[in-house]
Design a protein around this motif. Structure first.
Motif, PDB file in Angstrom:
ATOM      1  N   LEU A   1      -7.024   2.117  -8.472  1.00 14.87           N
ATOM      2  CA  LEU A   1      -7.872   0.970  -8.370  1.00 14.87           C
ATOM      3  C   LEU A   1      -7.666  -0.071  -7.366  1.00 14.87           C
ATOM      4  CD1 LEU A   1     -10.328  -0.392  -9.491  1.00 14.87           C
ATOM      5  CD2 LEU A   1      -9.090  -1.245 -11.362  1.00 14.87           C
ATOM      6  N   LEU A   2      -6.274  -0.279  -7.293  1.00 11.67           N
ATOM      7  CA  LEU A   2      -5.518  -1.178  -6.388  1.00 11.67           C
ATOM      8  C   LEU A   2      -6.000  -0.784  -5.088  1.00 11.67           C
ATOM      9  CD1 LEU A   2      -2.707  -2.681  -8.147  1.00 11.67           C
ATOM     10  CD2 LEU A   2      -4.898  -3.754  -8.300  1.00 11.67           C
ATOM     11  N   LEU A   3      -5.796   0.389  -4.897  1.00 12.60           N
ATOM     12  CA  LEU A   3      -5.701   1.179  -3.553  1.00 12.60           C
ATOM     13  C   LEU A   3      -7.454   1.109  -3.128  1.00 12.60           C
ATOM     14  CD1 LEU A   3      -3.453   4.197  -3.451  1.00 12.60           C
ATOM     15  CD2 LEU A   3      -3.390   2.152  -1.818  1.00 12.60           C
ATOM     16  N   HIS A   4      -8.220   1.505  -3.839  1.00  7.87           N
ATOM     17  CA  HIS A   4      -9.501   1.422  -3.851  1.00  7.87           C
ATOM     18  C   HIS A   4     -10.369   0.076  -3.171  1.00  7.87           C
ATOM     19  CE1 HIS A   4     -13.777   2.500  -4.662  1.00  7.87           C
ATOM     20  NE2 HIS A   4     -13.824   1.458  -5.536  1.00  7.87           N
ATOM     21  N   ARG A   5      -9.853  -0.838  -3.838  1.00  6.16           N
ATOM     22  CA  ARG A   5     -10.100  -2.142  -3.416  1.00  6.16           C
ATOM     23  C   ARG A   5      -9.592  -2.377  -2.087  1.00  6.16           C
ATOM     24  NH1 ARG A   5      -8.752  -5.396  -8.906  1.00  6.16           N
ATOM     25  NH2 ARG A   5     -10.494  -4.574 -10.249  1.00  6.16           N
ATOM     26  N   ALA A   6      -8.366  -2.160  -1.779  1.00  5.01           N
ATOM     27  CA  ALA A   6      -8.078  -2.240  -0.473  1.00  5.01           C
ATOM     28  C   ALA A   6      -8.690  -1.237   0.566  1.00  5.01           C
ATOM     29  CB  ALA A   6      -6.479  -1.890  -0.390  1.00  5.01           C
ATOM     30  N   LEU A   7      -9.151  -0.289   0.057  1.00  7.43           N
ATOM     31  CA  LEU A   7      -9.855   0.738   1.100  1.00  7.43           C
ATOM     32  C   LEU A   7     -11.078   0.155   1.598  1.00  7.43           C
ATOM     33  CD1 LEU A   7      -9.688   3.409   2.365  1.00  7.43           C
ATOM     34  CD2 LEU A   7     -11.307   4.356   0.727  1.00  7.43           C
ATOM     35  N   ARG A   8     -11.550  -0.697   0.485  1.00  8.71           N
ATOM     36  CA  ARG A   8     -12.945  -1.455   0.765  1.00  8.71           C
ATOM     37  C   ARG A   8     -12.756  -2.727   1.930  1.00  8.71           C
ATOM     38  NH1 ARG A   8     -18.382  -1.850   2.022  1.00  8.71           N
ATOM     39  NH2 ARG A   8     -19.279  -3.548   0.932  1.00  8.71           N
ATOM     40  N   TRP A   9     -11.686  -3.332   1.779  1.00  7.03           N
ATOM     41  CA  TRP A   9     -11.581  -4.331   2.638  1.00  7.03           C
ATOM     42  C   TRP A   9     -11.225  -3.660   4.165  1.00  7.03           C
ATOM     43  CZ3 TRP A   9      -6.995  -4.588   5.696  1.00  7.03           C
ATOM     44  CH2 TRP A   9      -6.872  -5.659   6.674  1.00  7.03           C
ATOM     45  N   SER A  10     -10.416  -2.640   3.959  1.00  2.87           N
ATOM     46  CA  SER A  10     -10.115  -1.948   5.554  1.00  2.87           C
ATOM     47  C   SER A  10     -11.734  -1.479   6.032  1.00  2.87           C
ATOM     48  CB  SER A  10      -9.412  -0.778   5.315  1.00  2.87           C
ATOM     49  OG  SER A  10      -8.063  -0.980   4.828  1.00  2.87           O
ATOM     50  N   GLN A  11     -12.408  -0.996   5.237  1.00  2.38           N
ATOM     51  CA  GLN A  11     -13.700  -0.525   5.857  1.00  2.38           C
ATOM     52  C   GLN A  11     -14.579  -1.435   6.436  1.00  2.38           C
ATOM     53  OE1 GLN A  11     -16.871  -0.788   3.554  1.00  2.38           O
ATOM     54  NE2 GLN A  11     -17.909  -0.344   5.707  1.00  2.38           N
ATOM     55  N   LEU A  12     -14.719  -2.856   5.420  1.00  2.00           N
ATOM     56  CA  LEU A  12     -15.448  -3.851   6.032  1.00  2.00           C
ATOM     57  C   LEU A  12     -14.979  -4.381   7.101  1.00  2.00           C
ATOM     58  CD1 LEU A  12     -16.199  -5.699   2.513  1.00  2.00           C
ATOM     59  CD2 LEU A  12     -17.942  -4.587   4.145  1.00  2.00           C
TER      60      LEU A  12
ATOM     61  N   SER B   1       1.823   0.762 -15.420  1.00  2.20           N
ATOM     62  CA  SER B   1       1.353   1.071 -14.189  1.00  2.20           C
ATOM     63  C   SER B   1       0.635   2.425 -14.018  1.00  2.20           C
ATOM     64  CB  SER B   1       2.302   0.587 -12.913  1.00  2.20           C
ATOM     65  OG  SER B   1       1.741   1.128 -11.674  1.00  2.20           O
ATOM     66  N   PRO B   2      -0.355   2.773 -14.717  1.00  4.56           N
ATOM     67  CA  PRO B   2      -0.838   4.030 -14.779  1.00  4.56           C
ATOM     68  C   PRO B   2      -1.483   4.598 -13.394  1.00  4.56           C
ATOM     69  CG  PRO B   2      -2.446   2.565 -15.901  1.00  4.56           C
ATOM     70  CD  PRO B   2      -1.205   1.945 -15.478  1.00  4.56           C
ATOM     71  N   GLY B   3      -1.726   5.847 -13.317  1.00  2.00           N
ATOM     72  CA  GLY B   3      -2.153   6.128 -12.055  1.00  2.00           C
ATOM     73  C   GLY B   3      -3.569   5.400 -11.697  1.00  2.00           C
ATOM     74  N   SER B   4      -4.395   5.565 -12.933  1.00  2.00           N
ATOM     75  CA  SER B   4      -5.733   4.721 -12.582  1.00  2.00           C
ATOM     76  C   SER B   4      -5.636   3.533 -12.031  1.00  2.00           C
ATOM     77  CB  SER B   4      -6.281   5.098 -14.083  1.00  2.00           C
ATOM     78  OG  SER B   4      -6.744   6.184 -14.436  1.00  2.00           O
ATOM     79  N   LEU B   5      -4.390   2.605 -12.454  1.00  2.00           N
ATOM     80  CA  LEU B   5      -4.595   1.337 -12.186  1.00  2.00           C
ATOM     81  C   LEU B   5      -4.145   1.251 -10.458  1.00  2.00           C
ATOM     82  CD1 LEU B   5      -4.444  -1.593 -12.701  1.00  2.00           C
ATOM     83  CD2 LEU B   5      -2.269  -1.452 -13.434  1.00  2.00           C
ATOM     84  N   THR B   6      -3.191   2.009 -10.464  1.00  2.00           N
ATOM     85  CA  THR B   6      -2.615   2.181  -8.822  1.00  2.00           C
ATOM     86  C   THR B   6      -3.764   2.740  -8.156  1.00  2.00           C
ATOM     87  OG1 THR B   6      -0.476   2.912  -9.742  1.00  2.00           O
ATOM     88  CG2 THR B   6      -1.032   3.101  -7.361  1.00  2.00           C
TER      89      THR B   6
ATOM     90  N   ALA C   1       0.923  -1.121   0.080  1.00  2.00           N
ATOM     91  CA  ALA C   1      -0.212   0.122   0.042  1.00  2.00           C
ATOM     92  C   ALA C   1       0.797   1.373   0.015  1.00  2.00           C
ATOM     93  CB  ALA C   1      -0.950   0.009   1.289  1.00  2.00           C
ATOM     94  N   SER C   2       1.896   1.261   0.781  1.00  2.00           N
ATOM     95  CA  SER C   2       2.741   2.260   0.918  1.00  2.00           C
ATOM     96  C   SER C   2       3.434   2.699  -0.552  1.00  2.00           C
ATOM     97  CB  SER C   2       3.793   2.016   1.896  1.00  2.00           C
ATOM     98  OG  SER C   2       3.257   2.130   3.080  1.00  2.00           O
ATOM     99  N   ALA C   3       3.744   1.641  -1.184  1.00  2.00           N
ATOM    100  CA  ALA C   3       4.291   1.663  -2.664  1.00  2.00           C
ATOM    101  C   ALA C   3       3.433   2.211  -3.580  1.00  2.00           C
ATOM    102  CB  ALA C   3       4.912   0.351  -3.072  1.00  2.00           C
ATOM    103  N   LYS C   4       2.284   1.895  -3.536  1.00  2.00           N
ATOM    104  CA  LYS C   4       1.219   2.728  -4.272  1.00  2.00           C
ATOM    105  C   LYS C   4       0.850   4.054  -4.177  1.00  2.00           C
ATOM    106  CE  LYS C   4      -1.059  -1.721  -5.297  1.00  2.00           C
ATOM    107  NZ  LYS C   4      -0.170  -2.764  -5.088  1.00  2.00           N
ATOM    108  N   VAL C   5       0.696   4.309  -2.583  1.00  2.00           N
ATOM    109  CA  VAL C   5       0.809   5.598  -2.402  1.00  2.00           C
ATOM    110  C   VAL C   5       1.851   6.589  -2.929  1.00  2.00           C
ATOM    111  CG1 VAL C   5       0.512   7.140  -0.359  1.00  2.00           C
ATOM    112  CG2 VAL C   5      -0.883   5.035  -0.242  1.00  2.00           C
ATOM    113  N   THR C   6       3.047   6.140  -2.640  1.00  2.00           N
ATOM    114  CA  THR C   6       4.246   6.721  -3.133  1.00  2.00           C
ATOM    115  C   THR C   6       4.167   7.058  -4.587  1.00  2.00           C
ATOM    116  OG1 THR C   6       5.513   5.886  -1.397  1.00  2.00           O
ATOM    117  CG2 THR C   6       6.602   6.799  -3.389  1.00  2.00           C
TER     118      THR C   6
END
Length: 290
Positions: free
Chosen positions: A183-194, A176-181, A135-140
């Motif tokens: 999207l992956l963070l977006h899915r991880a956020l859903r897991w965190s929320q649930l 690895s465009p910004g949109s793909l990165t 996650a940190s790598a994607k945020v960076t």
């Protein structure tokens, strides 16, 4: 005449719990190595994670119904963990600030919220270091775009979607465009929320926090992961801390009811951000990038 007595049979010694605790991270590490090796072979064969020809087409998911409202508490006072110096407060403020009045998501605030979310997840155990480092790598990577030479196109999610939308604008990176990165963070956020919501609202005597967060993983992330990663994740959740420990990490020094309320409010903020991001990615046709 002497009768030979049967020799005593040696019973197997019980497996030390210390060995079991060491074996789980080792098994997860081995599975992850196999997964990375598999990805390398796929890349050499021309089937990388960003290649459109390798993407399994699935119907895009819809927004989730709002479920993380505050718990009932007539005389409930806001605990310190939701304040400016609290763990949950530091995480919620930038995520809230990312939801601007134009129904958009400000990327700089969104990424600041993710930084705080990673800080919250890290103490859950060294076994989750791989996930938090990913996650940190994607945020960076996204922060580099937000502050880079094309920063005008990465001020918000809407401007990024317009810039990187397939077939309309050039891509800064084919792999690895910004949109793909995003999207992956977006899915991880859903897991965190649930995970946070289910831990906060779980009944006494019901499934423990590890089982609930594992179930959340099965809902939000497992459909997008290969078999080897799913097996590693299920092993990892065996070492997940209990509900009491997670509530203490989220809201130190608070009573259980206060900590549960605070965690539900934090999950509600993540849910708001997820739903808005989901709509913007869907409008841009980016939910099937991976």
């Amino acid at each position: 005449m002497r009768v030979a007595l049967p020799q005593p049979v040696a019973l197997p010694q019980p497996v030390p719990r210390r060995w079991l605790r060491s074996a789980i991270p080792l098994a997860v590490f081995t599975l992850l190595l196999v997964y990375l090796w598999d990805r390398s072979l796929r890349a050499l064969s021309g089937c990388s994670s960003g290649a459109q020809s390798c993407i399994a087409r699935e119907p895009p998911p819809f927004q989730v119904p709002q479920q993380s409202g505050p718990l009932e508490a007539p005389e409930w006072e806001e605990p310190q963990c939701l304040g400016p110096q609290g763990m949950l407060g530091r995480m919620m403020r930038p995520f809230r600030a990312s939801l601007n009045s134009e129904r958009d998501v400000e990327l700089s605030q969104y990424l600041a919220g993710w930084r705080e979310l990673v800080r919250f997840l890290t103490p859950l155990g060294s076994i989750f270091a791989f996930a938090t480092s990913e996650a940190s790598a994607k945020v960076t990577a996204l922060e580099a775009l937000v502050r880079g030479p094309e920063a005008a196109h990465y001020k918000s999610l809407a401007t990024m979607v317009a810039w990187e939308r397939p077939g309309i604008a050039p891509r800064l990176s084919a792999e690895s465009p910004g949109s793909l990165t995003m999207l992956l963070l977006h899915r991880a956020l859903r897991w965190s929320q649930l995970c946070l919501h289910r831990v906060a609202t779980g009944m006494l005597g019901g499934p423990d926090a590890g089982a609930q967060c594992s179930d959340a993983y099965g809902t939000a992330l497992a459909p997008h992961h290969p078999w080897i990663v799913r097996q590693a994740a299920h092993l990892a959740f065996l070492a997940f801390p209990g509900r009491g420990r997670l509530l203490e990490l989220a809201c130190p020094g608070s009573k259980e009811a206060e900590a549960r309320n605070a965690l539900v409010r934090a999950a509600g903020t993540l849910e708001d951000v997820y739903n808005r991001t989901q709509g913007l990615l869907a409008d841009g046709g980016l939910l099937e990038l991976a």
